[in-house]
Design a protein around this motif. Sequence first.
Motif, PDB file in Angstrom:
ATOM      1  N   MET A   1      46.393  35.951  44.376  1.00 16.36           N
ATOM      2  CA  MET A   1      45.130  36.102  45.066  1.00 16.36           C
ATOM      3  C   MET A   1      43.993  35.956  44.064  1.00 16.36           C
ATOM      4  O   MET A   1      44.056  36.455  42.967  1.00 16.36           O
ATOM      5  CB  MET A   1      45.093  37.455  45.754  1.00 16.36           C
ATOM      6  N   SER A   2      42.941  35.281  44.451  1.00 22.07           N
ATOM      7  CA  SER A   2      41.814  34.990  43.582  1.00 22.07           C
ATOM      8  C   SER A   2      40.899  36.207  43.460  1.00 22.07           C
ATOM      9  O   SER A   2      40.756  37.001  44.382  1.00 22.07           O
ATOM     10  CB  SER A   2      41.029  33.825  44.156  1.00 22.07           C
ATOM     11  N   ASP A   3      40.249  36.307  42.288  1.00 22.37           N
ATOM     12  CA  ASP A   3      39.276  37.373  42.063  1.00 22.37           C
ATOM     13  C   ASP A   3      37.867  36.942  42.430  1.00 22.37           C
ATOM     14  O   ASP A   3      36.916  37.714  42.255  1.00 22.37           O
ATOM     15  CB  ASP A   3      39.290  37.794  40.575  1.00 22.37           C
ATOM     16  N   ASP A   4      37.698  35.711  42.962  1.00 24.03           N
ATOM     17  CA  ASP A   4      36.384  35.218  43.368  1.00 24.03           C
ATOM     18  C   ASP A   4      35.822  36.125  44.459  1.00 24.03           C
ATOM     19  O   ASP A   4      36.574  36.668  45.284  1.00 24.03           O
ATOM     20  CB  ASP A   4      36.464  33.789  43.918  1.00 24.03           C
ATOM     21  N   PRO A   5      34.492  36.265  44.494  1.00 25.29           N
ATOM     22  CA  PRO A   5      33.886  37.063  45.567  1.00 25.29           C
ATOM     23  C   PRO A   5      34.256  36.459  46.926  1.00 25.29           C
ATOM     24  O   PRO A   5      34.464  35.243  47.069  1.00 25.29           O
ATOM     25  CB  PRO A   5      32.387  36.942  45.311  1.00 25.29           C
ATOM     26  N   LEU A   6      34.346  37.306  47.913  1.00 22.30           N
ATOM     27  CA  LEU A   6      34.787  36.900  49.243  1.00 22.30           C
ATOM     28  C   LEU A   6      33.878  35.835  49.846  1.00 22.30           C
ATOM     29  O   LEU A   6      34.371  34.897  50.498  1.00 22.30           O
ATOM     30  CB  LEU A   6      34.866  38.117  50.164  1.00 22.30           C
ATOM     31  N   HIS A   7      32.550  35.923  49.615  1.00 21.54           N
ATOM     32  CA  HIS A   7      31.660  34.907  50.183  1.00 21.54           C
ATOM     33  C   HIS A   7      31.936  33.528  49.570  1.00 21.54           C
ATOM     34  O   HIS A   7      31.811  32.514  50.240  1.00 21.54           O
ATOM     35  CB  HIS A   7      30.180  35.324  50.043  1.00 21.54           C
ATOM     36  N   GLU A   8      32.325  33.461  48.290  1.00 24.97           N
ATOM     37  CA  GLU A   8      32.678  32.189  47.666  1.00 24.97           C
ATOM     38  C   GLU A   8      33.978  31.646  48.252  1.00 24.97           C
ATOM     39  O   GLU A   8      34.116  30.432  48.474  1.00 24.97           O
ATOM     40  CB  GLU A   8      32.803  32.345  46.147  1.00 24.97           C
ATOM     41  N   ARG A   9      34.950  32.533  48.506  1.00 27.13           N
ATOM     42  CA  ARG A   9      36.220  32.112  49.113  1.00 27.13           C
ATOM     43  C   ARG A   9      35.968  31.574  50.528  1.00 27.13           C
ATOM     44  O   ARG A   9      36.563  30.590  50.934  1.00 27.13           O
ATOM     45  CB  ARG A   9      37.235  33.258  49.163  1.00 27.13           C
ATOM     46  N   MET A  10      35.030  32.258  51.233  1.00 23.87           N
ATOM     47  CA  MET A  10      34.718  31.813  52.599  1.00 23.87           C
ATOM     48  C   MET A  10      34.010  30.463  52.574  1.00 23.87           C
ATOM     49  O   MET A  10      34.293  29.598  53.411  1.00 23.87           O
ATOM     50  CB  MET A  10      33.865  32.866  53.312  1.00 23.87           C
ATOM     51  N   ALA A  11      33.128  30.249  51.619  1.00 20.37           N
ATOM     52  CA  ALA A  11      32.449  28.952  51.484  1.00 20.37           C
ATOM     53  C   ALA A  11      33.482  27.857  51.179  1.00 20.37           C
ATOM     54  O   ALA A  11      33.410  26.744  51.728  1.00 20.37           O
ATOM     55  CB  ALA A  11      31.383  29.015  50.388  1.00 20.37           C
ATOM     56  N   ARG A  12      34.445  28.176  50.324  1.00 20.98           N
ATOM     57  CA  ARG A  12      35.501  27.211  50.012  1.00 20.98           C
ATOM     58  C   ARG A  12      36.343  26.931  51.260  1.00 20.98           C
ATOM     59  O   ARG A  12      36.703  25.776  51.535  1.00 20.98           O
ATOM     60  CB  ARG A  12      36.395  27.747  48.879  1.00 20.98           C
ATOM     61  N   TYR A  13      36.646  27.950  52.031  1.00 20.07           N
ATOM     62  CA  TYR A  13      37.402  27.783  53.275  1.00 20.07           C
ATOM     63  C   TYR A  13      36.656  26.846  54.230  1.00 20.07           C
ATOM     64  O   TYR A  13      37.249  25.932  54.802  1.00 20.07           O
ATOM     65  CB  TYR A  13      37.634  29.137  53.945  1.00 20.07           C
ATOM     66  N   GLU A  14      35.364  27.055  54.415  1.00 26.96           N
ATOM     67  CA  GLU A  14      34.568  26.205  55.302  1.00 26.96           C
ATOM     68  C   GLU A  14      34.546  24.763  54.819  1.00 26.96           C
ATOM     69  O   GLU A  14      34.630  23.822  55.619  1.00 26.96           O
ATOM     70  CB  GLU A  14      33.147  26.758  55.441  1.00 26.96           C
ATOM     71  N   GLN A  15      34.448  24.565  53.500  1.00 30.64           N
ATOM     72  CA  GLN A  15      34.461  23.219  52.951  1.00 30.64           C
ATOM     73  C   GLN A  15      35.801  22.547  53.250  1.00 30.64           C
ATOM     74  O   GLN A  15      35.842  21.391  53.690  1.00 30.64           O
ATOM     75  CB  GLN A  15      34.221  23.257  51.438  1.00 30.64           C
ATOM     76  N   LEU A  16      36.895  23.256  53.025  1.00 27.88           N
ATOM     77  CA  LEU A  16      38.217  22.695  53.291  1.00 27.88           C
ATOM     78  C   LEU A  16      38.421  22.417  54.778  1.00 27.88           C
ATOM     79  O   LEU A  16      39.018  21.401  55.148  1.00 27.88           O
ATOM     80  CB  LEU A  16      39.314  23.632  52.769  1.00 27.88           C
TER      81      LEU A  16
END
Length: 187
Positions: A1-16
């Motif tokens: 699991m990544s230590d990136d902030p959740l909003h960054e993970r969500m932005a990455r999810y939306e991009q994907l």
Amino acid sequence: MSDDPLHERMARYEQLAREARERASERDAVGDEVGDRLADAIAEAVDEAGVSVGAVDRSRDGHHYRFTARLDRAALVAALTDALPAGFVVSHVNDDGSLSIEWTGSDRTPSKREHGAVLKAIVAEATETDADGLIESVPSRTAVLDRAEQLGIDREDAADRLSRLATLDVVDIADGRVYPDTNFSRY
């Protein structure tokens, strides 16, 4: 699991997700184009194979005649063998004329697959069933091989492929007759 902030993970999810939608649209467009080109090849083959027309009956006074037009499935499959783009093969032709075409995953179609499709269509064409779907008559092995020769398949190759179809439980050869078997109508 990544230590990136959740909003960054969500932005990455939306991009994907956006990229996946774009790729799905591109995939669907390519799939539609392939379908259109296969339909053109089928139309060509139907023009070549045509239909057989037979007189069924006539009225007592001789003024009215009734005919049936029937697609010769075996001739259609043989014509499609030549008309389909490399790598595609007919896997099944149904009683209603609908058919399934399969991509072999290669840039060429093995002749054995093509011959098997033609032989299967010959057996389907010659098999007669009653209203309940029970088999009433099937072709002889000789009749299947004769028809295969008429459609351009070497008799020895047809005999070898027919034996292979029996091994695969596509057909059953018994008492000199060829019956549809458990794997006959997979598509």
